[in-house]
Design an enzyme around this catalytic site. Structure first.
Site, mmCIF file in Angstrom:
data_model
loop_
_atom_site.group_PDB
_atom_site.id
_atom_site.type_symbol
_atom_site.label_atom_id
_atom_site.label_comp_id
_atom_site.label_asym_id
_atom_site.label_seq_id
_atom_site.Cartn_x
_atom_site.Cartn_y
_atom_site.Cartn_z
ATOM 1 N N ASP A 10 42.296 43.069 27.399
ATOM 2 C CA ASP A 10 43.570 42.987 28.095
ATOM 3 C C ASP A 10 44.302 41.735 27.615
ATOM 4 O OD1 ASP A 10 45.660 42.692 30.049
ATOM 5 O OD2 ASP A 10 44.473 43.955 31.409
ATOM 6 N N ILE A 14 43.317 37.818 33.067
ATOM 7 C CA ILE A 14 43.243 38.106 34.506
ATOM 8 C C ILE A 14 44.650 38.238 35.084
ATOM 9 C CG2 ILE A 14 42.563 37.261 36.780
ATOM 10 C CD1 ILE A 14 40.260 35.807 35.536
ATOM 11 N N HIS A 15 44.872 39.361 35.749
ATOM 12 C CA HIS A 15 46.098 39.628 36.504
ATOM 13 C C HIS A 15 45.682 40.535 37.656
ATOM 14 C CE1 HIS A 15 46.266 43.602 34.539
ATOM 15 N NE2 HIS A 15 45.804 42.926 33.500
ATOM 16 N N GLY A 16 46.608 41.071 38.398
ATOM 17 C CA GLY A 16 46.281 41.854 39.590
ATOM 18 C C GLY A 16 45.312 42.994 39.357
ATOM 19 N N GLY A 19 41.893 41.168 38.506
ATOM 20 C CA GLY A 19 41.365 40.285 39.531
ATOM 21 C C GLY A 19 41.076 40.945 40.856
#
Length: 157
Positions: A10, A14-16, A19
């Site tokens: 990705d 880390i994103h929504g 995470g």
């Protein structure tokens, strides 16, 4: 032996989706971000940590540190590993990191890349890395979120 539940490629690390959505789906309690730049950038780390629930641990390792220490992970660490590129994942696998399955989530379009799905664009270097991972027995799938049907990356190689 480390307990790597899934490795995701990705660009955003880390994103929504990573995470919260993927962590909950996998039952992971640790996210290991493997990226040489982010491993030394506390600002980026702090921004990413803001997305992750407090009960989930995060680690930010270089490629080499991951190769060197992943085998020392506790059995209790249920690891969701996140990398930016297929080339990074290939280096990890060739370095002995026991990655069995790779989820391809976001590989943004840029010059020289061909868009193969709404969220994945590949150039020849990406395709070659995926071909090598496949030959090494790594399962590969394109899937943005857990409830989406997986797509086979091999048809685009």
């Amino acid at each position: 032996m480390s307990n790597i539940l899934l490795t995701r490629i990705d660009n955003r690390l880390i994103h929504g989706q990573v995470g919260v959505t993927w962590v909950n789906h996998l039952g992971a309690n640790l996210i290991v971000v493997v990226n040489d730049e982010v491993a030394d950038d506390e600002v980026q780390q702090n921004l990413m940590d803001m997305v992750v629930p407090d009960v989930i641990g995060t680690r930010y390792f270089t490629l080499q540190k991951t190769i060197d220490v992943i085998h020392m992970a506790s059995e209790n660490q249920l690891i969701f590993m996140v990398c930016r590129t297929p080339q990074d994942v290939l280096k990890l696998v060739e370095g002995g990191v026991p990655i069995k399955k790779v989820n391809i989530g976001n590989m943004h379009f840029s010059e020289g890349k061909q868009q193969v799905t709404s969220t994945v664009s590949l150039d020849e270097s990406d395709k070659e890395a995926f071909r090598k991972l496949h030959k090494l027995g790594v399962q590969l799938e394109i899937r943005r979120v857990p409830d989406e049907k997986a797509d086979d990356i091999l048809k685009f190689l």
